[in-house]
Design an enzyme around this catalytic site. Structure first.
Site, PDB file in Angstrom:
ATOM      1  N   LYS A  78       0.756  -1.107  -0.084  1.00  0.00           N
ATOM      2  CA  LYS A  78      -0.294  -0.220  -0.276  1.00  0.00           C
ATOM      3  C   LYS A  78       0.530   0.787  -0.026  1.00  0.00           C
ATOM      4  O   LYS A  78       0.036   2.370  -0.749  1.00  0.00           O
ATOM      5  CB  LYS A  78      -1.462  -0.145   0.894  1.00  0.00           C
ATOM      6  CG  LYS A  78      -1.771  -0.861   1.382  1.00  0.00           C
ATOM      7  CD  LYS A  78      -3.229  -0.722   1.189  1.00  0.00           C
ATOM      8  CE  LYS A  78      -4.268  -1.599   0.977  1.00  0.00           C
ATOM      9  NZ  LYS A  78      -5.570  -2.025   1.900  1.00  0.00           N
ATOM     10  N   LYS A 119      -3.046 -11.439  -6.972  1.00  0.00           N
ATOM     11  CA  LYS A 119      -4.598 -11.739  -6.757  1.00  0.00           C
ATOM     12  C   LYS A 119      -6.089 -10.738  -7.351  1.00  0.00           C
ATOM     13  O   LYS A 119      -5.473 -10.049  -7.649  1.00  0.00           O
ATOM     14  CB  LYS A 119      -4.299 -11.494  -4.958  1.00  0.00           C
ATOM     15  CG  LYS A 119      -4.856 -10.314  -4.283  1.00  0.00           C
ATOM     16  CD  LYS A 119      -5.288 -10.744  -3.277  1.00  0.00           C
ATOM     17  CE  LYS A 119      -5.817  -9.426  -2.558  1.00  0.00           C
ATOM     18  NZ  LYS A 119      -6.574  -8.814  -2.064  1.00  0.00           N
ATOM     19  N   LYS A 174      -9.486  -5.451  -5.625  1.00  0.00           N
ATOM     20  CA  LYS A 174     -10.364  -3.863  -6.303  1.00  0.00           C
ATOM     21  C   LYS A 174      -9.670  -3.148  -6.539  1.00  0.00           C
ATOM     22  O   LYS A 174      -9.807  -1.705  -7.724  1.00  0.00           O
ATOM     23  CB  LYS A 174     -11.416  -3.446  -5.522  1.00  0.00           C
ATOM     24  CG  LYS A 174     -11.784  -3.412  -4.278  1.00  0.00           C
ATOM     25  CD  LYS A 174     -12.787  -3.418  -3.307  1.00  0.00           C
ATOM     26  CE  LYS A 174     -12.422  -3.769  -1.904  1.00  0.00           C
ATOM     27  NZ  LYS A 174     -13.164  -3.771  -0.956  1.00  0.00           N
TER      28      LYS A 174
END
Ligand code: ADP
Ligand code: TRP
Length: 329
Positions: free
Chosen positions: A114, A195, A198
């Site tokens: 992130k 993976k 979103k």
């Protein structure tokens, strides 16, 4: 229900869920609620660690509550609550911040990913995210945490925080285990080595409430060729087989496709058509239930009120014990 074996899990309200979220966690929650005393919550405080528009937050919280209920969580069987409505979670997170080593937080792959994705907003909350997650978990003293594979590292850190707290202040918390589904890591349709998520963009995932036409289109254009050219089944093809099975296709149909694959006669178009049919059929009742729920906002509000009241009672009790042990009471 067995109140001596509670389970707890949650998701962030950051937008509509995809079938990876469903097959990796939510679907499992709907079965576990029949056997265990479960709490499932909406992690709105965690969602603040990436940039967001405050106007969207209540919309996404409502979206997630509707999704939980449409997927089959039953407020009579489990507690559903909103994280920020139980402020003790933040209080316990602070206490955990004082015992978790910085080095442990630095090892977290989600933090690394992130901070790479959101370079302009690497805030302290993103860094201490796992301490709040440990507080969410341990507050309710669960024996298990049903999540997808990518959350395993966070749950292990929660176990290590529990161990350290117990050693320092006396036995208080259990060391809960991760509970995975047979599909703990559904892969992206266009980048099947990664993976389904979103954050990667629309083409990568299938939303739980996407219309059948769009689902079919995405699956028909899923990547199936092997980048490496190795003899192993290409990741994209493996992912289609995984979806076919996890979404409930007939075993005989899967066996036929597998035979054809082994004989090198499998037409990927047929595999894709069948996968699309299966995914669409699996989602149909969930999509219909959601429509019903949308016309009954009182039901959703009552479910959250009941769950929050129960979670608040547990949190008060745990915090009293924690504060006594830490010398704050
Ligand atoms: P996303 O990566 O799409 O933002 P979240 O991190 O909000 O998803 O995940 C919510 C839950 O769904 C977690 O339990 C997570 O482990 C699970 N999950 C997310 N993506 C997948 C996936 N591709 N396959 C299986 N489980 C997943
Ligand atoms: N980090 C989890 C996710 O991204 C959400 C979460 C927050 C969670 N607190 C939790 C999951 C406690 C399980 C238990 O999906």
């Amino acid at each position: 229900m067995s109140s001596s074996n509670p389970l707890l899990s949650g998701m962030q309200p950051t937008g509509p869920l995809h079938i990876g979220n469903y097959l990796g966690a939510l679907k499992n929650w709907t079965s576990l609620q029949d056997e265990f005393d479960c709490s499932f919550f909406i992690a709105d405080l965690h969602a603040m660690t990436i940039e967001y528009d405050p106007k969207d937050m209540p919309v996404y919280v409502n979206e997630l509550a509707l999704t939980y209920l449409a997927a089959g969580l039953d407020p009579e069987k489990c507690n559903i609550f909103i994280q920020s409505h139980v402020p003790e979670h933040s209080e316990l997170a602070w206490i955990f911040n004082t015992i978790v080593p910085i080095g442990e937080l630095e090892r977290m792959t989600q933090y690394k990913d992130k901070s790479e994705q959101h370079k302009q907003n690497i805030n302290a909350g993103l860094f201490t995210y796992p301490a709040l997650m440990a507080a969410d978990i341990l507050m309710h003293k669960p024996v298990g945490v049903p999540v997808g594979e990518d959350q395993t590292q966070h749950v292990e850190l929660a176990r290590s925080i529990a161990k350290k707290f117990n050693k320092t202040f006396g036995k208080t918390f259990p060391e809960p285990k991760v509970i995975l589904t047979p599909t703990p890591r559904v892969m992206s349709l266009v980048d099947p080595e990664k993976k389904m998520s979103k954050s990667k963009g629309e083409k990568h995932y299938i939303g739980m409430f996407e219309d059948p036409k769009s689902i079919r289109k995405k699956i028909m254009s899923a990547v199936t060729d092997s980048a490496s050219g190795s003899k192993k089944m290409p990741a994209g093809v493996e992912n289609l087989f995984t979806l076919l099975e996890a979404c409930g296709a007939e075993k005989s149909l899967i066996a036929t496709f597998m035979e054809q694959y082994n004989e090198k006669s499998l037409q990927y178009k047929d595999l894709k058509e069948a996968t699309a049919d299966t995914v669409i059929a699996m989602l149909k009742p969930i999509q219909e239930k959601r429509k019903q729920l949308e016309s009954d906002p009182g039901y959703v509000a009552d479910a959250l009120l009941k769950g929050t009241t129960a979670a608040q009672a547990v949190a008060k009790e745990t915090m009293k014990e924690v504060k006594e042990k830490c010398g704050l009471l």
